[in-house]
Motif scaffolding. Structure first.
Motif, PDB file in Angstrom:
ATOM      1  N   LEU A 178       0.865  -1.176   0.000  1.00 64.30           N
ATOM      2  CA  LEU A 178       0.000   0.000   0.000  1.00 64.30           C
ATOM      3  C   LEU A 178       0.898   1.221   0.000  1.00 64.30           C
ATOM      4  O   LEU A 178       1.901   1.253   0.710  1.00 64.30           O
ATOM      5  CB  LEU A 178      -0.882  -0.005   1.249  1.00 64.30           C
ATOM      6  CG  LEU A 178      -1.854   1.168   1.401  1.00 64.30           C
ATOM      7  CD1 LEU A 178      -2.970   1.085   0.373  1.00 64.30           C
ATOM      8  CD2 LEU A 178      -2.440   1.192   2.816  1.00 64.30           C
ATOM      9  N   SER A 189      -2.340   0.848  -4.466  1.00 62.19           N
ATOM     10  CA  SER A 189      -1.782  -0.455  -4.115  1.00 62.19           C
ATOM     11  C   SER A 189      -1.002  -0.961  -5.318  1.00 62.19           C
ATOM     12  O   SER A 189      -1.406  -0.732  -6.466  1.00 62.19           O
ATOM     13  CB  SER A 189      -2.891  -1.443  -3.748  1.00 62.19           C
ATOM     14  OG  SER A 189      -3.750  -1.667  -4.849  1.00 62.19           O
ATOM     15  N   VAL A 211      -6.500   3.272  -4.494  1.00 57.29           N
ATOM     16  CA  VAL A 211      -7.192   2.962  -3.242  1.00 57.29           C
ATOM     17  C   VAL A 211      -8.083   4.157  -2.938  1.00 57.29           C
ATOM     18  O   VAL A 211      -7.626   5.188  -2.460  1.00 57.29           O
ATOM     19  CB  VAL A 211      -6.189   2.692  -2.105  1.00 57.29           C
ATOM     20  CG1 VAL A 211      -6.918   2.375  -0.817  1.00 57.29           C
ATOM     21  CG2 VAL A 211      -5.268   1.536  -2.484  1.00 57.29           C
ATOM     22  N   ASN A 218     -11.504   0.660   1.194  1.00 57.91           N
ATOM     23  CA  ASN A 218     -10.509   0.001   0.349  1.00 57.91           C
ATOM     24  C   ASN A 218      -9.202  -0.224   1.095  1.00 57.91           C
ATOM     25  O   ASN A 218      -8.530  -1.249   0.911  1.00 57.91           O
ATOM     26  CB  ASN A 218     -10.243   0.814  -0.910  1.00 57.91           C
ATOM     27  CG  ASN A 218     -11.410   0.829  -1.872  1.00 57.91           C
ATOM     28  OD1 ASN A 218     -11.616   1.793  -2.599  1.00 57.91           O
ATOM     29  ND2 ASN A 218     -12.205  -0.232  -1.892  1.00 57.91           N
ATOM     30  N   TRP A 240      -7.642  -3.879   1.850  1.00 54.83           N
ATOM     31  CA  TRP A 240      -6.278  -4.245   1.485  1.00 54.83           C
ATOM     32  C   TRP A 240      -5.548  -4.834   2.683  1.00 54.83           C
ATOM     33  O   TRP A 240      -4.874  -5.867   2.578  1.00 54.83           O
ATOM     34  CB  TRP A 240      -5.511  -3.030   0.959  1.00 54.83           C
ATOM     35  CG  TRP A 240      -4.077  -3.342   0.630  1.00 54.83           C
ATOM     36  CD1 TRP A 240      -3.573  -3.779  -0.558  1.00 54.83           C
ATOM     37  CD2 TRP A 240      -2.969  -3.291   1.536  1.00 54.83           C
ATOM     38  NE1 TRP A 240      -2.221  -3.996  -0.453  1.00 54.83           N
ATOM     39  CE2 TRP A 240      -1.819  -3.705   0.815  1.00 54.83           C
ATOM     40  CE3 TRP A 240      -2.829  -2.922   2.883  1.00 54.83           C
ATOM     41  CZ2 TRP A 240      -0.564  -3.768   1.399  1.00 54.83           C
ATOM     42  CZ3 TRP A 240      -1.568  -2.994   3.467  1.00 54.83           C
ATOM     43  CH2 TRP A 240      -0.456  -3.409   2.731  1.00 54.83           C
ATOM     44  N   LYS A 295      -6.592  -8.317   3.731  1.00 53.62           N
ATOM     45  CA  LYS A 295      -6.130  -9.313   2.767  1.00 53.62           C
ATOM     46  C   LYS A 295      -4.647  -9.621   2.958  1.00 53.62           C
ATOM     47  O   LYS A 295      -4.199 -10.752   2.723  1.00 53.62           O
ATOM     48  CB  LYS A 295      -6.378  -8.810   1.345  1.00 53.62           C
ATOM     49  CG  LYS A 295      -5.936  -9.784   0.259  1.00 53.62           C
ATOM     50  CD  LYS A 295      -6.219  -9.210  -1.115  1.00 53.62           C
ATOM     51  CE  LYS A 295      -5.749 -10.156  -2.218  1.00 53.62           C
ATOM     52  NZ  LYS A 295      -5.992  -9.584  -3.571  1.00 53.62           N
ATOM     53  N   ASN A 296      -3.852  -8.645   3.408  1.00 53.88           N
ATOM     54  CA  ASN A 296      -2.393  -8.784   3.441  1.00 53.88           C
ATOM     55  C   ASN A 296      -1.805  -8.905   4.839  1.00 53.88           C
ATOM     56  O   ASN A 296      -0.586  -9.041   4.970  1.00 53.88           O
ATOM     57  CB  ASN A 296      -1.754  -7.582   2.732  1.00 53.88           C
ATOM     58  CG  ASN A 296      -2.019  -7.586   1.242  1.00 53.88           C
ATOM     59  OD1 ASN A 296      -1.380  -8.311   0.484  1.00 53.88           O
ATOM     60  ND2 ASN A 296      -2.982  -6.785   0.810  1.00 53.88           N
TER      61      ASN A 296
END
Length: 363
Positions: A2, A29, A67, A72, A76, A79-80
């Motif tokens: 990011l 991203s 993003v 958002n 992100w 997810k990471n």
């Protein structure tokens, strides 16, 4: 990774941002491909010799997205994130293009082995040796943006802990931002638990004041320093002959030893390391041994056990530093942006109402 930036966007989809100062904080991203281990050495950033890049041999950007909202950002991170919900924020140094910052951070994350969610804060740099004063003023310009990002990360229930890694002039920006956070917040948030300053380009007297003004409760600081750092020697001359924190070594910090001990700051003196980087300024990312050691810090662990000098134990790798590499392809490393719709939701702190609108916060 990011990315948050105070750089000015440009129309070229292969570059995204210039070294000029933007009027907004922009968010993207990016997915970076790194060549397989058989085709590279730890510490290397392999710049593409042509566009498109060859992922088997070159660093390459596979995907770029805007993003556009706080939702958002959270999506992100969820997810990471790893099991400990760790994030690592990297603040690059002087003479760095947007592409330099992206690829250098990708290399650091990959080679250190950290699985913390990678967040890059990139500020407007001319990416030129002659642009030192412009770059320094650009860090001043970006202080509030980095403050806001630190507070937003610390305030998110999705994030468990934050490590900040800053290099060179970026270390000055980071110290200033943390000072601002401490003065606004009364203290540094507990989630900001580890701050690593690599070759910090900071006046030693100014750093002492910055730390004091951060407040009574500090994160654990680790400083990589070396008396062989030629880049910081030039900075010292430009700055009226005052020593830089990253260039004085253990001996130079001796007058501050009581404060260092009281504040729990770990100093890693790499002065005796065999230097292959011509400026001796990028050891934290270039040396295989040091990048593995750094991985402990990026995982949120204390580096206190490594406080001894690296003499005789660490040998620098002879690598081509990203800041010295150059080609036409180097500036054009990212794929075309995908545009995502935005919504108005983001409020970073009670002092100012600000929102991510279509991937930007007015600044």
């Amino acid at each position: 990774m990011l990315i948050a930036t105070t750089r000015k966007p440009i129309e070229d989809p292969g570059r995204l941002y210039s070294g000029d100062r933007g009027t907004a904080i922009s968010f993207n991203s990016i997915v970076v491909s790194i060549p397989p281990d058989r085709n590279r050495k730890i510490g290397e950033v392999q710049w593409p010799s042509h566009v498109p890049a060859n992922p088997e041999k070159d660093f390459a950007v596979l995907k770029v997205g805007k993003v556009a909202s706080e939702q958002n950002v959270l999506r992100w991170f969820r997810k990471n994130r790893n099991a400990k919900r760790q994030a690592v924020i990297f603040v690059h140094g002087f003479n760095s293009s947007y592409s330099d910052a992206v690829f250098r951070f990708a290399q650091i994350v990959h080679d250190s082995g950290t699985d913390a969610a990678p967040i890059l804060f990139t500020w407007p740099s001319r990416a030129s040796v002659s642009g030192y004063l412009y770059d320094k003023e650009s860090t001043n310009y970006s202080r509030r943006a980095l403050e806001d990002m630190i507070l937003q990360a610390a305030g998110s229930p999705d994030i468990g802990e934050v490590t900040i890694l800053a290099h060179s002039m970026g270390a000055w920006l980071t110290a200033e931002a943390l000072r601002g956070v401490g003065m606004r917040n009364g203290t540094i948030p507990a989630k900001i638990n580890n701050v690593i300053l690599a070759s910090p380009d900071i006046d030693v007297d100014v750093f002492r004041r910055q730390v004091i003004e951060m407040g009574p409760k500090l994160p654990h600081f680790t400083i990589f320093t070396s008396t062989e750092d030629k880049a910081l020697e030039v900075s010292r001359m430009i700055s009226g002959g005052v020593n830089r924190v990253g260039a004085v070594g253990d001996v130079g910090l001796a007058p501050y030893s009581a404060d260092i001990k009281r504040l729990g700051i770990t100093v890693i003196d790499a002065s005796a390391v065999d230097q292959h980087d011509p400026l001796g300024h990028n050891a934290f990312a270039d040396s295989p041994e040091m990048i593995r050691f750094l991985g402990r810090g990026l995982a949120g662990q204390s580096l206190e056990g490594g406080q001894a000098t690296f003499a005789g134990r660490v040998r620098m790798a002879a690598t081509r530093t990203a800041s010295l590499a150059g080609s036409a392809a180097r500036a054009a490393v990212v794929a075309p942006m995908s545009v995502v719709g935005g919504e108005r939701v983001f409020k970073p702190d009670p002092y100012r109402e600000a929102e991510i609108v279509d991937g930007e916060i007015s600044y």
